[in-house]
Design a protein around this motif. Structure first.
Motif, mmCIF file in Angstrom:
data_model
loop_
_atom_site.group_PDB
_atom_site.id
_atom_site.type_symbol
_atom_site.label_atom_id
_atom_site.label_comp_id
_atom_site.label_asym_id
_atom_site.label_seq_id
_atom_site.Cartn_x
_atom_site.Cartn_y
_atom_site.Cartn_z
ATOM 1 N N ALA A 140 1.105 -1.376 -0.020
ATOM 2 C CA ALA A 140 0.138 -0.126 -0.011
ATOM 3 C C ALA A 140 0.851 0.906 0.037
ATOM 4 N N SER A 142 1.200 5.319 0.074
ATOM 5 C CA SER A 142 0.399 6.786 0.461
ATOM 6 C C SER A 142 1.465 7.663 1.445
ATOM 7 N N LEU A 150 -7.254 2.293 2.626
ATOM 8 C CA LEU A 150 -5.686 1.016 1.836
ATOM 9 C C LEU A 150 -5.781 0.241 3.692
#
Length: 220
Positions: A140, A142, A150
């Protein structure tokens, strides 16, 4: 862009309405050099700070790929494109053996159907339910480390026996010290631009580490 929208946090000398074009160009060049210097320093310090984690995560990913594991990546916005690029690096590498990797944002029909039918918070988790199995890998990406969709996907992945990796900025957000995240790479910056630049390098280094972690992956 509205004339009322401030841009001086990016280029204060433009909002100052500089009349001297030569001076303006000099300021632009100096700004570009400063940003490049800042980016280089952050990327170097980020690699140094995450060196041990890169080694451990790369070794575990190599072990899983060698036993039939697959990689699923996902993110939102700019991190969506970064996660897609990372999946492509593993699946279609410039050298070495292609590895099974997919971006969960690549199919617009699936993403929009899930967003409409079950809610955007579950667009990645529901794909993992349908496609992932124990032994796979989930990454994931970010900048904040706080995106609900997520976090939901990482929790689902961890429950299903996937090795979970998070990329985050700032102080790591909710990704940091999270029991659903096996390895969390944090870029310690307050700038989204610099965070994503460093995350791109981390992803490339992770790919290199995976290949060096298992010599069988180096052959095409």
């Amino acid at each position: 862009m509205s004339h009322d929208e401030p841009t001086n946090f990016l280029y204060p000398f433009i909002d100052a309405e500089e009349d001297d074009s030569a001076s303006l160009l000099a300021d632009l060049a100096a700004s570009a050099r400063a940003k490049a210097t800042e980016s280089f320093a952050l990327r170097r310090s980020t690699l140094q700070a995450n060196a041990d984690l890169l080694h451990r995560a790369g070794a575990e990913m190599a072990r899983r790929f060698a036993t039939g594991g697959r990689l699923f990546t996902f993110g939102n916005g700019g991190s969506c494109t970064d996660s897609t690029t990372l999946a492509g690096l593993f699946a279609r590498p410039p050298i070495g053996k292609p590895l099974p990797a997919w971006s969960l944002t690549a199919d617009q029909a699936i993403v929009t159907a899930l967003g409409n039918d079950v809610g955007f918070e579950l667009v990645f988790a529901r794909q993992l339910i349908a496609r992932a199995q124990a032994g796979d890998i989930a990454i994931a990406m970010s900048t904040s480390g706080n995106s609900p969709n997520l976090l939901a996907a990482l929790a689902e992945a961890r429950q299903r026996g996937l090795y979970t990796v998070g990329f985050a900025g700032y102080d790591g957000g909710a990704f940091a010290a999270n029991p659903n995240v096996d390895a969390c790479f944090v870029v310690r910056s307050q700038s989204v631009h610099r965070i994503q630049e460093s995350q791109a390098l981390l992803g490339y280094q992770l790919w290199l580490t995976v290949h060096s972690g298992d010599q069988s992956l180096g052959a095409a």
